[in-house]
Design a protein around this motif. Structure first.
Motif, mmCIF file in Angstrom:
data_model
loop_
_atom_site.group_PDB
_atom_site.id
_atom_site.type_symbol
_atom_site.label_atom_id
_atom_site.label_comp_id
_atom_site.label_asym_id
_atom_site.label_seq_id
_atom_site.Cartn_x
_atom_site.Cartn_y
_atom_site.Cartn_z
ATOM 1 N N ARG A 67 -82.814 20.822 -51.879
ATOM 2 C CA ARG A 67 -81.857 21.703 -51.863
ATOM 3 C C ARG A 67 -80.985 21.606 -53.081
ATOM 4 O O ARG A 67 -80.318 22.050 -53.742
ATOM 5 C CB ARG A 67 -81.504 22.415 -50.565
ATOM 6 N N GLN A 69 -80.914 19.734 -55.442
ATOM 7 C CA GLN A 69 -81.778 20.191 -57.227
ATOM 8 C C GLN A 69 -81.966 21.686 -57.251
ATOM 9 O O GLN A 69 -82.503 21.382 -58.607
ATOM 10 C CB GLN A 69 -83.208 19.717 -56.996
ATOM 11 N N GLU A 70 -81.878 22.105 -56.305
ATOM 12 C CA GLU A 70 -81.813 24.025 -57.162
ATOM 13 C C GLU A 70 -80.670 23.959 -57.920
ATOM 14 O O GLU A 70 -79.266 23.821 -57.352
ATOM 15 C CB GLU A 70 -81.194 24.848 -55.738
ATOM 16 N N GLN A 71 -81.238 24.829 -59.387
ATOM 17 C CA GLN A 71 -80.049 25.482 -60.108
ATOM 18 C C GLN A 71 -79.865 27.063 -60.340
ATOM 19 O O GLN A 71 -81.038 27.770 -59.915
ATOM 20 C CB GLN A 71 -80.034 25.390 -61.704
ATOM 21 N N PRO A 74 -81.746 27.734 -63.825
ATOM 22 C CA PRO A 74 -81.962 26.459 -64.874
ATOM 23 C C PRO A 74 -81.704 26.052 -65.992
ATOM 24 O O PRO A 74 -82.431 27.498 -67.053
ATOM 25 C CB PRO A 74 -83.723 26.479 -64.132
#
Length: 82
Positions: A67, A69-71, A74
């Motif tokens: 979670r 790492q979510e962007q 991106p």
């Protein structure tokens, strides 16, 4: 009177129920175990615990790390010349 003993294997399974091995996590993420090992050395990947020579990841910690790492947008890393 005999005490009813549970099977030793059943206890071990319960003990590690919330944990996943490095090989299992690598397969689930589509990575190699070497990549996870490299991430551990660089302190980039999900938090882990070492027991002897084996490395384990707590399932909840892995989900939390994913979670994080979510962007929203991106950013692609450029390669070569701009």
């Amino acid at each position: 009177m005999k005490d009813i003993q549970t099977e030793p294997d059943a206890e071990i399974v319960d003990l590690l129920a919330d944990w996943i091995s490095r090989e299992q996590l690598a397969q689930a993420l589509g990575l190699t175990a070497d990549t996870l090992s490299r991430w551990e050395a660089r302190r980039q990947g999900p938090p882990c615990t070492r027991i002897g020579r084996k490395t384990y990841y707590r399932r909840a910690a892995v989900q939390e790390w994913i979670r994080a790492q979510e962007q929203a947008h991106p950013v692609r890393k450029s390669r070569g010349r701009a």
